[in-house]
Scaffold this motif. Sequence first.
Motif, PDB file in Angstrom:
ATOM      1  N   ALA B  35       0.856  -1.193   0.000  1.00  0.00           N
ATOM      2  CA  ALA B  35       0.000   0.000   0.000  1.00  0.00           C
ATOM      3  C   ALA B  35       0.887   1.237   0.000  1.00  0.00           C
ATOM      4  O   ALA B  35       1.785   1.358   0.838  1.00  0.00           O
ATOM      5  N   VAL B  36       0.661   2.124  -0.948  1.00  0.00           N
ATOM      6  CA  VAL B  36       1.381   3.400  -0.951  1.00  0.00           C
ATOM      7  C   VAL B  36       0.642   4.331   0.003  1.00  0.00           C
ATOM      8  O   VAL B  36      -0.516   4.672  -0.232  1.00  0.00           O
ATOM      9  N   VAL B  37       1.306   4.711   1.071  1.00  0.00           N
ATOM     10  CA  VAL B  37       0.638   5.505   2.115  1.00  0.00           C
ATOM     11  C   VAL B  37       0.971   6.980   2.006  1.00  0.00           C
ATOM     12  O   VAL B  37       0.405   7.804   2.730  1.00  0.00           O
ATOM     13  N   GLY B  38       1.893   7.336   1.124  1.00  0.00           N
ATOM     14  CA  GLY B  38       2.217   8.749   0.972  1.00  0.00           C
ATOM     15  C   GLY B  38       3.098   8.990  -0.235  1.00  0.00           C
ATOM     16  O   GLY B  38       3.769   8.077  -0.713  1.00  0.00           O
ATOM     17  N   GLU B  39       3.039  10.221  -0.734  1.00  0.00           N
ATOM     18  CA  GLU B  39       3.892  10.615  -1.856  1.00  0.00           C
ATOM     19  C   GLU B  39       4.576  11.931  -1.492  1.00  0.00           C
ATOM     20  O   GLU B  39       3.945  12.830  -0.929  1.00  0.00           O
ATOM     21  N   GLU B  45      10.206  17.037   1.811  1.00  0.00           N
ATOM     22  CA  GLU B  45       8.899  16.413   2.068  1.00  0.00           C
ATOM     23  C   GLU B  45       9.074  14.948   2.454  1.00  0.00           C
ATOM     24  O   GLU B  45       8.358  14.427   3.314  1.00  0.00           O
ATOM     25  N   ALA B  46      10.025  14.298   1.817  1.00  0.00           N
ATOM     26  CA  ALA B  46      10.252  12.878   2.094  1.00  0.00           C
ATOM     27  C   ALA B  46      10.670  12.662   3.546  1.00  0.00           C
ATOM     28  O   ALA B  46      10.143  11.771   4.230  1.00  0.00           O
ATOM     29  N   VAL B  47      11.587  13.478   4.020  1.00  0.00           N
ATOM     30  CA  VAL B  47      12.059  13.333   5.401  1.00  0.00           C
ATOM     31  C   VAL B  47      10.892  13.502   6.368  1.00  0.00           C
ATOM     32  O   VAL B  47      10.711  12.718   7.317  1.00  0.00           O
ATOM     33  N   SER B  48      10.083  14.527   6.116  1.00  0.00           N
ATOM     34  CA  SER B  48       8.953  14.806   6.999  1.00  0.00           C
ATOM     35  C   SER B  48       7.917  13.678   6.951  1.00  0.00           C
ATOM     36  O   SER B  48       7.444  13.198   7.993  1.00  0.00           O
ATOM     37  N   LEU B  49       7.604  13.253   5.744  1.00  0.00           N
ATOM     38  CA  LEU B  49       6.558  12.237   5.571  1.00  0.00           C
ATOM     39  C   LEU B  49       6.975  10.894   6.177  1.00  0.00           C
ATOM     40  O   LEU B  49       6.174  10.213   6.823  1.00  0.00           O
ATOM     41  N   VAL B  50       8.216  10.516   5.967  1.00  0.00           N
ATOM     42  CA  VAL B  50       8.685   9.233   6.502  1.00  0.00           C
ATOM     43  C   VAL B  50       8.691   9.267   8.027  1.00  0.00           C
ATOM     44  O   VAL B  50       8.300   8.295   8.686  1.00  0.00           O
ATOM     45  N   GLY B  51       9.084  10.405   8.601  1.00  0.00           N
ATOM     46  CA  GLY B  51       9.074  10.542  10.056  1.00  0.00           C
ATOM     47  C   GLY B  51       7.663  10.439  10.625  1.00  0.00           C
ATOM     48  O   GLY B  51       7.449   9.890  11.705  1.00  0.00           O
ATOM     49  N   ARG B  52       6.698  10.949   9.872  1.00  0.00           N
ATOM     50  CA  ARG B  52       5.314  10.966  10.353  1.00  0.00           C
ATOM     51  C   ARG B  52       4.609   9.633  10.115  1.00  0.00           C
ATOM     52  O   ARG B  52       3.912   9.131  10.989  1.00  0.00           O
ATOM     53  N   LEU B  53       4.810   9.058   8.944  1.00  0.00           N
ATOM     54  CA  LEU B  53       4.045   7.861   8.558  1.00  0.00           C
ATOM     55  C   LEU B  53       4.740   6.555   8.915  1.00  0.00           C
ATOM     56  O   LEU B  53       4.094   5.513   9.001  1.00  0.00           O
ATOM     57  N   ARG B  54       6.051   6.615   9.099  1.00  0.00           N
ATOM     58  CA  ARG B  54       6.854   5.425   9.418  1.00  0.00           C
ATOM     59  C   ARG B  54       6.497   4.232   8.514  1.00  0.00           C
ATOM     60  O   ARG B  54       6.066   3.160   8.986  1.00  0.00           O
TER      61      ARG B  54
END
Lengths: 121, 369
Positions: B35-39, B45-54
Amino acid sequence: MPDDQDLAGLRPTGSAQSSGLSPELLVALRAAFAGEVDRRLPRLRRLQQQPGPQVLEQALRDAHSLASSAAVVGAADVARCAARVEAGLERCLRGPAPGLPAPVAADAEQLTALLERWLHA
Amino acid sequence: MSAAVRAVVTVVVVDDSAVQRRFMRAAIEADGDFAVVGEARNGREAVSLVGRLRPRAVLMDLDLPVMSGIDAIERIMSASPTAILVYSAFLAGSNNVNALEALAAGAVDVLAKPGPDDTGTLEDYAVALRAKLRVAARVRVITHPRGRLRLQGMTGSAPSLGGGARQPLRPNVAPDRGGVRLVAIGASTGGPQALLALLARLPGDLDQAVLVVQHMAAGFIPGLAAWLDGLVALPVGVGAGGCRLAPGTVTLAPSGSNLLLADDRLRVLCTPPEPGQFHVPGIDATFSSVAAVLGDRAIGVLLTGMGRDGAAGLLQMRRRGALTIGQDEATSAVYGMPAAACALDAVERQLALDHIAPAVLGAVGRALA
């Protein structure tokens, strides 16, 4: 349970496209590619006007992205031409002489023509 | 309610191109195990998103605006370690080296973007992509402090993977093996970092030739050679059929064929892969040829990697009297190939990554540089 053989969104279409993408996905990808071309084409046109390093850098990024995206939507001629422009700009930016060599400029001109044709097809 | 609970591999896709993000999402989500949970559109943006969505895995283009892919990888691996798969377009020179720098910064693996001259379809590409993501999601990820790569690159000091005490499982007794002429190394997932750690500790005047088989997407081997060549004392190049392996050099097996040792003058041959051979170049093929030609005058090292390629070849080397070394579980990104070799009793010594170079040098009568 789905596996690698069960590709709901990527079934072969049997169309002229040999991508294996579904028609719906291909339409969506082409729309997204048109948006990219719209955004990047004006910057690539600036290569014809004695560009400085910043323009070259941006054009390098544009050519890089377009090369990859064009390959995904099946625009192989655009992809190859954009890859040539990218390689030429890379050499140009790493080289000692300023300015855009004539062969790279010619490739860039061909790329803009291909993109314009693609947009209006 | 179904009793079966399936673990879905969650993925964040990072690319500034809407075309690529859309394609990658479709390619990934064609299989319900993902499942793609974020783009994200850039490195920040990648650093922030990965930190938030894990997410379990990140699929990232290297050429990103705002914050580069390399910087983003370093930050992610420092703050919220995640299995990162990078993809990159081929461009002779810089992009290949960038891909290798991404691996050294903590990315798990690299694959090429779809290209206009690919022989397979995009559907084939999607299958290969998901296979890579499956492996990536199983990889042991470690905190990777920002800047570590650059420090290592500038100083040439040996990188250290994994943490904690690293003790060999068997007593570190160096057997007396005179006349060793070749060190053959096989690696797969996590291999580039492990190769750097090992090769960086070998001296530039090594009397033995070093032959490396690294599983890697076609086209990236020259970049791996160039990258290693800039960081280790031994010269590193890519082999070709008919060439001789010179003492004090490192030769990487090229993409697309098996590299076999042909004779005891250390000439090598490139041969087509066997029908159905999954990994090309194959480690088993190379190790088997080394066993046949050199017997106990070789050392075999099997490093981190998914699958079992290399295990049978290492067993042949051991049976012919060669010293055989397997990387241990604690320091392997994926303890697959070395585990398979251990299961076959092909491994004479199972060692932490940092102990492999000293063991090789000890076996050839050299002290650590």
